[in-house]
Enzyme design. Structure first.
Site, PDB file in Angstrom:
ATOM      1  CB  SER A   1     -47.454   4.479 -20.664  1.00  0.00           C
ATOM      2  OG  SER A   1     -46.326   4.765 -21.464  1.00  0.00           O
TER       3      SER A   1
ATOM      4  CE1 TYR B   1     -45.854  -0.536 -19.162  1.00  0.00           C
ATOM      5  CE2 TYR B   1     -45.382   1.110 -20.847  1.00  0.00           C
ATOM      6  CZ  TYR B   1     -45.683   0.781 -19.539  1.00  0.00           C
ATOM      7  OH  TYR B   1     -45.838   1.781 -18.608  1.00  0.00           O
TER       8      TYR B   1
END
Length: 269
Positions: A142, A155
């Site tokens: 990501s 994250y």
């Protein structure tokens, strides 16, 4: 459909992006091993793969457990043969909120799932790939790993660590026939993103269909883009134009600490 006679292993394949990637690889002629924690969801994915005329192995397991990973790989290789493509897709977003308000165990679970999981799975398949001098490892990553801020520090930390893992393994495997890359699927509407606090504020054009990520995976494991070894690829990339641009810049699309100027001591580091 062409028959590749090759084997893929997709983690987190019970639903969402993982399921669509697994089915797309079956359409490309791969026999597919699929793993996730939910047997019911895996069974549904398996049926879709069978409908494409390919063999499939369902192997329930937790990618953060070394015992589970060993068992999954043994089941897949016994039934289908050695793994040629590993897609480390299993991931966990965790709870939204500030670091100060985070729950430590949940925070660490995010890091374990997104870093320990790919590390264990990669370590499991890598010796065979190296001995056969072929293999592709795609880590679903990501852009959040390269950005500060956001609503989930765990994250972001995990995805930055995954970039470094990709970079490190790529450095070790250069010239070996094993190709390792990061792929960001963009912002995809899945069960994992349904809890976003800004969900209702995001315009439709912000979302990327999961089929786009599956198409990029199929292209990246075809061998045509092996020169992107060690790089971070985004689903919006035109791969044919990305190749010459990254070739001209050795540090393009890799995780680096950029010097502040010619007098910065990092310039000579």
């Amino acid at each position: 459909m062409m028959s590749s006679g090759r084997v893929a292993l997709v983690t987190g394949a019970g639903r969402g992006i993982g399921r669509i990637i697994a089915v797309r690889l079956a359409e490309e002629g791969f026999d597919v091993g699929i793993t996730a924690r939910s047997v019911k969801q895996l069974t549904e994915t398996a049926e879709l793969i069978k409908q494409r005329g390919r063999r499939v192995v369902v192997a329930q397991g937790d990618v953060t457990s070394s015992g589970d990973v060993s068992r999954v790989l043994a089941g897949v290789t016994t039934a289908l043969g050695p793994v040629d493509v590993l897609v480390n897709n299993a991931g966990y977003l965790g709870r939204y909120g500030s670091f100060a308000d985070s729950e430590p165990d949940d925070w660490w679970r995010v890091v374990e799932t997104n870093v320990r999981g790919p590390a264990l799975c990669t370590r499991a398949v890598l010796p065979s790939m190296l001995s056969r001098r072929r293999g592709h490892i795609i880590n679903i990553n990501s852009l959040q790993g390269s950005r500060s801020g956001g609503t989930s520090a765990a994250y972001s930390v995990s995805k930055a660590a995954l970039m470094r893992l990709t970079d490190s393994i790529a450095a070790e495997t250069t010239g070996s026939g094993v190709v390792v890359m990061d792929l960001s699927p963009g912002l995809v509407r899945t069960a994992m993103t349904d809890d976003r606090p800004d969900l209702g504020l995001l315009p439709a054009e912000e979302w990327t269909p999961p089929e786009a990520a599956a198409g990029h995976v199929a292209a990246l494991v075809s061998g045509r883009y092996d020169a992107l070894h060690g790089r971070f690829v985004h689903v919006s990339d035109d791969l044919d134009s990305l190749l010459p641009r990254t070739a001209a810049h050795p540090d393009a699309r890799v995780l680096r600490l950029v010097p502040a100027g010619p007098d910065d001591p990092l310039s000579d580091a």
